[in-house]
Scaffold this motif. Structure first.
Motif, PDB file in Angstrom:
ATOM      1  N   PRO A  65       0.840  -1.216   0.000  1.00 24.57           N
ATOM      2  CA  PRO A  65       0.000   0.000   0.000  1.00 24.57           C
ATOM      3  C   PRO A  65       0.871   1.260   0.000  1.00 24.57           C
ATOM      4  CG  PRO A  65       0.096  -0.958   2.202  1.00 24.57           C
ATOM      5  CD  PRO A  65       0.787  -1.947   1.292  1.00 24.57           C
ATOM      6  N   ARG A  66       0.332   2.280  -0.559  1.00 26.30           N
ATOM      7  CA  ARG A  66       0.988   3.571  -0.587  1.00 26.30           C
ATOM      8  C   ARG A  66       0.090   4.595   0.136  1.00 26.30           C
ATOM      9  NH1 ARG A  66       5.127   3.800  -4.299  1.00 26.30           N
ATOM     10  NH2 ARG A  66       5.255   2.004  -5.737  1.00 26.30           N
ATOM     11  N   ARG A  67       0.646   5.747   0.414  1.00 26.18           N
ATOM     12  CA  ARG A  67      -0.134   6.773   1.102  1.00 26.18           C
ATOM     13  C   ARG A  67      -0.042   8.094   0.348  1.00 26.18           C
ATOM     14  NH1 ARG A  67      -2.613   6.312   5.700  1.00 26.18           N
ATOM     15  NH2 ARG A  67      -2.385   4.391   6.913  1.00 26.18           N
ATOM     16  N   VAL A  68      -1.143   8.808   0.379  1.00 27.17           N
ATOM     17  CA  VAL A  68      -1.190  10.138  -0.187  1.00 27.17           C
ATOM     18  C   VAL A  68      -1.550  11.118   0.948  1.00 27.17           C
ATOM     19  CG1 VAL A  68      -3.623   9.889  -0.866  1.00 27.17           C
ATOM     20  CG2 VAL A  68      -2.199  11.622  -1.956  1.00 27.17           C
ATOM     21  N   ARG A  69      -0.842  12.212   1.060  1.00 25.16           N
ATOM     22  CA  ARG A  69      -1.095  13.196   2.110  1.00 25.16           C
ATOM     23  C   ARG A  69      -1.519  14.515   1.449  1.00 25.16           C
ATOM     24  NH1 ARG A  69       0.192  13.712   7.374  1.00 25.16           N
ATOM     25  NH2 ARG A  69       1.392  11.771   7.277  1.00 25.16           N
ATOM     26  N   ILE A  70      -2.634  15.020   1.922  1.00 26.22           N
ATOM     27  CA  ILE A  70      -3.212  16.254   1.368  1.00 26.22           C
ATOM     28  C   ILE A  70      -3.282  17.304   2.471  1.00 26.22           C
ATOM     29  CG2 ILE A  70      -5.218  17.331   0.286  1.00 26.22           C
ATOM     30  CD1 ILE A  70      -3.789  15.411  -1.538  1.00 26.22           C
ATOM     31  N   GLU A  92      -4.348   9.153   3.359  1.00 28.22           N
ATOM     32  CA  GLU A  92      -5.127   7.944   3.075  1.00 28.22           C
ATOM     33  C   GLU A  92      -4.234   6.982   2.280  1.00 28.22           C
ATOM     34  OE1 GLU A  92      -8.184   6.852   3.773  1.00 28.22           O
ATOM     35  OE2 GLU A  92      -8.777   8.603   4.992  1.00 28.22           O
ATOM     36  N   ARG A  93      -4.486   5.683   2.449  1.00 28.52           N
ATOM     37  CA  ARG A  93      -3.696   4.689   1.716  1.00 28.52           C
ATOM     38  C   ARG A  93      -4.432   4.290   0.432  1.00 28.52           C
ATOM     39  NH1 ARG A  93      -4.304  -1.270   4.420  1.00 28.52           N
ATOM     40  NH2 ARG A  93      -6.597  -1.332   4.450  1.00 28.52           N
ATOM     41  N   TYR A  94      -3.617   3.770  -0.501  1.00 19.92           N
ATOM     42  CA  TYR A  94      -4.195   3.279  -1.764  1.00 19.92           C
ATOM     43  C   TYR A  94      -3.243   2.208  -2.294  1.00 19.92           C
ATOM     44  CZ  TYR A  94      -0.686   6.052  -4.242  1.00 19.92           C
ATOM     45  OH  TYR A  94       0.497   6.549  -4.711  1.00 19.92           O
ATOM     46  N   PHE A  95      -3.658   1.529  -3.320  1.00 17.06           N
ATOM     47  CA  PHE A  95      -2.849   0.518  -3.976  1.00 17.06           C
ATOM     48  C   PHE A  95      -2.726   0.869  -5.445  1.00 17.06           C
ATOM     49  CE2 PHE A  95      -4.673  -1.598  -0.307  1.00 17.06           C
ATOM     50  CZ  PHE A  95      -3.579  -2.254   0.243  1.00 17.06           C
ATOM     51  N   SER A 147      -5.285  -0.620  -7.305  1.00 14.02           N
ATOM     52  CA  SER A 147      -6.634  -0.297  -6.816  1.00 14.02           C
ATOM     53  C   SER A 147      -7.288  -1.483  -6.133  1.00 14.02           C
ATOM     54  CB  SER A 147      -7.531   0.206  -7.965  1.00 14.02           C
ATOM     55  OG  SER A 147      -6.981   1.356  -8.559  1.00 14.02           O
ATOM     56  N   TRP A 148      -6.486  -2.230  -5.442  1.00 16.45           N
ATOM     57  CA  TRP A 148      -7.040  -3.403  -4.754  1.00 16.45           C
ATOM     58  C   TRP A 148      -8.111  -2.948  -3.756  1.00 16.45           C
ATOM     59  CZ3 TRP A 148      -7.025  -5.000   0.402  1.00 16.45           C
ATOM     60  CH2 TRP A 148      -7.468  -6.295   0.655  1.00 16.45           C
ATOM     61  N   ALA A 149      -9.175  -3.698  -3.677  1.00 15.01           N
ATOM     62  CA  ALA A 149     -10.302  -3.415  -2.794  1.00 15.01           C
ATOM     63  C   ALA A 149     -10.893  -2.029  -3.056  1.00 15.01           C
ATOM     64  CB  ALA A 149      -9.902  -3.544  -1.328  1.00 15.01           C
ATOM     65  N   GLY A 150     -10.691  -1.540  -4.291  1.00 14.46           N
ATOM     66  CA  GLY A 150     -11.255  -0.239  -4.649  1.00 14.46           C
ATOM     67  C   GLY A 150     -10.495   0.948  -4.110  1.00 14.46           C
ATOM     68  N   LEU A 151      -9.352   0.696  -3.478  1.00 12.09           N
ATOM     69  CA  LEU A 151      -8.570   1.777  -2.877  1.00 12.09           C
ATOM     70  C   LEU A 151      -7.612   2.334  -3.930  1.00 12.09           C
ATOM     71  CD1 LEU A 151      -7.805   0.223   0.623  1.00 12.09           C
ATOM     72  CD2 LEU A 151      -9.598   1.854  -0.020  1.00 12.09           C
ATOM     73  N   SER A 152      -8.171   3.138  -4.812  1.00 13.50           N
ATOM     74  CA  SER A 152      -7.370   3.739  -5.874  1.00 13.50           C
ATOM     75  C   SER A 152      -6.740   5.031  -5.367  1.00 13.50           C
ATOM     76  CB  SER A 152      -8.239   4.027  -7.095  1.00 13.50           C
ATOM     77  OG  SER A 152      -9.228   5.008  -6.776  1.00 13.50           O
ATOM     78  N   LYS A 153      -5.789   5.513  -6.119  1.00 13.02           N
ATOM     79  CA  LYS A 153      -5.114   6.746  -5.738  1.00 13.02           C
ATOM     80  C   LYS A 153      -6.077   7.934  -5.802  1.00 13.02           C
ATOM     81  CE  LYS A 153      -1.122   9.674  -6.786  1.00 13.02           C
ATOM     82  NZ  LYS A 153       0.042   9.874  -7.669  1.00 13.02           N
ATOM     83  N   SER A 154      -6.898   7.961  -6.838  1.00 10.46           N
ATOM     84  CA  SER A 154      -7.831   9.096  -6.964  1.00 10.46           C
ATOM     85  C   SER A 154      -8.830   9.118  -5.805  1.00 10.46           C
ATOM     86  CB  SER A 154      -8.574   9.019  -8.302  1.00 10.46           C
ATOM     87  OG  SER A 154      -9.330   7.803  -8.387  1.00 10.46           O
ATOM     88  N   LEU A 155      -9.291   7.926  -5.401  1.00  9.07           N
ATOM     89  CA  LEU A 155     -10.214   7.873  -4.275  1.00  9.07           C
ATOM     90  C   LEU A 155      -9.516   8.335  -2.992  1.00  9.07           C
ATOM     91  CD1 LEU A 155     -12.901   7.114  -2.969  1.00  9.07           C
ATOM     92  CD2 LEU A 155     -12.026   4.747  -2.739  1.00  9.07           C
ATOM     93  N   ALA A 156      -8.251   7.893  -2.811  1.00 11.55           N
ATOM     94  CA  ALA A 156      -7.503   8.296  -1.622  1.00 11.55           C
ATOM     95  C   ALA A 156      -7.301   9.812  -1.583  1.00 11.55           C
ATOM     96  CB  ALA A 156      -6.154   7.580  -1.584  1.00 11.55           C
TER      97      ALA A 156
END
Length: 264
Positions: free
Chosen positions: A4-9, A124-127, A130-139
């Protein structure tokens, strides 16, 4: 699935509020309004010299009348009657008075502006797959929404605290000006009362003129009472000077009757 990766806003929020505090004080004042009307008429000059002397002597003997500034004065309910010894004139004065009241409200206002800025971060984390729907755009969307919500909440809390501090300071400033505001309200009420009293004075003067016309007989009644005494004393004195002993004086029913017999 990969690691998993993380995006910080980071988000920011700016909030501006305008606050206002006011203090209202009411002043009350009253003033007396008075109006009068005067009428002068000849009186003493219409009497013969002996009758005038008798009338003026009777005035001096009547305790209801007071001697003041070369005239006999009688205070009545709603006015005065004055007999001027030098001119023989009767001066009748009708007086009316009233109390007027007035109010004035003075409002002193203080206001200010609260301007605050706040920032907040959220991750937020993402893959990548987009595993389990956890895409970068959603994160990114989720992190941005959460960061903005936190920034807005922090700005609102900061603004509320600052506004409260400034409001309390404003209230203290207004409280320190209370005596000044009270004096301003009282002065304005006194000005209004004085203006109303002046307006009312004109009405009272017109009413006093009407009253003087309508009640002229009432003003002259005490004068005629003294004149009746003067005539009585003059007639009795004349009779006694001519040796009359059996003199009958009847003053009942508002009528003066003098009876005596004397030889021609």
């Amino acid at each position: 699935m990969c690691n998993p990766r993380r995006v910080r806003i980071r988000a920011s929020s700016r909030l501006t509020r305008i606050w206002q505090e006011e203090l209202r004080r009411t002043g009350r004042a009253s003033a007396e309004a008075a109006g009068e009307a005067t009428l002068r008429e000849e009186f003493g000059t219409l009497l013969g010299a002996p009758a005038r002397r008798a009338f003026e002597d009777a005035l001096g003997a009547d305790t209801r009348w007071t001697w003041q500034d070369g005239a006999y004065r009688l205070d009545m309910d709603g006015g005065t009657v004055v007999y001027h010894l030098d001119t023989g004139e009767i001066e009748m004065t009708a007086r009316l008075s009233d109390i007027v009241t007035a109010e004035a409200e003075v409002t002193r206002t203080l206001q200010g502006t609260v301007d605050v800025s706040a920032t907040a971060e959220h991750s937020e984390r993402y893959f990548d797959d987009s595993w389990a729907g956890l895409s970068k755009s959603l994160a990114e969307r989720t992190a941005r929404a959460q960061a903005q919500e936190r920034a807005d909440r922090e700005a609102a809390e900061q603004a509320a605290r600052q506004e409260e501090r400034e409001r309390l300071a404003g209230q203290r400033r207004l409280a320190g000006q209370r005596d000044e505001i009270d004096a301003e309200a009282r002065a304005e009420a006194e000005r209004r009362a004085a203006a109303e009293a002046e307006r009312r004075r004109g009405e009272l003067e017109r009413d006093a003129e009407a009253r003087l016309r309508d009640t002229r007989t009432g003003f002259l009644r005490p004068v005629h009472e003294v004149l009746a005494v003067a005539y009585r004393d003059a007639i009795v004195a004349y009779a006694r000077e001519h040796g009359v002993q059996d003199i009958q004086v009847d003053e009942t029913g508002g009528t003066l009757n003098i009876q005596f017999e004397m030889e021609a």
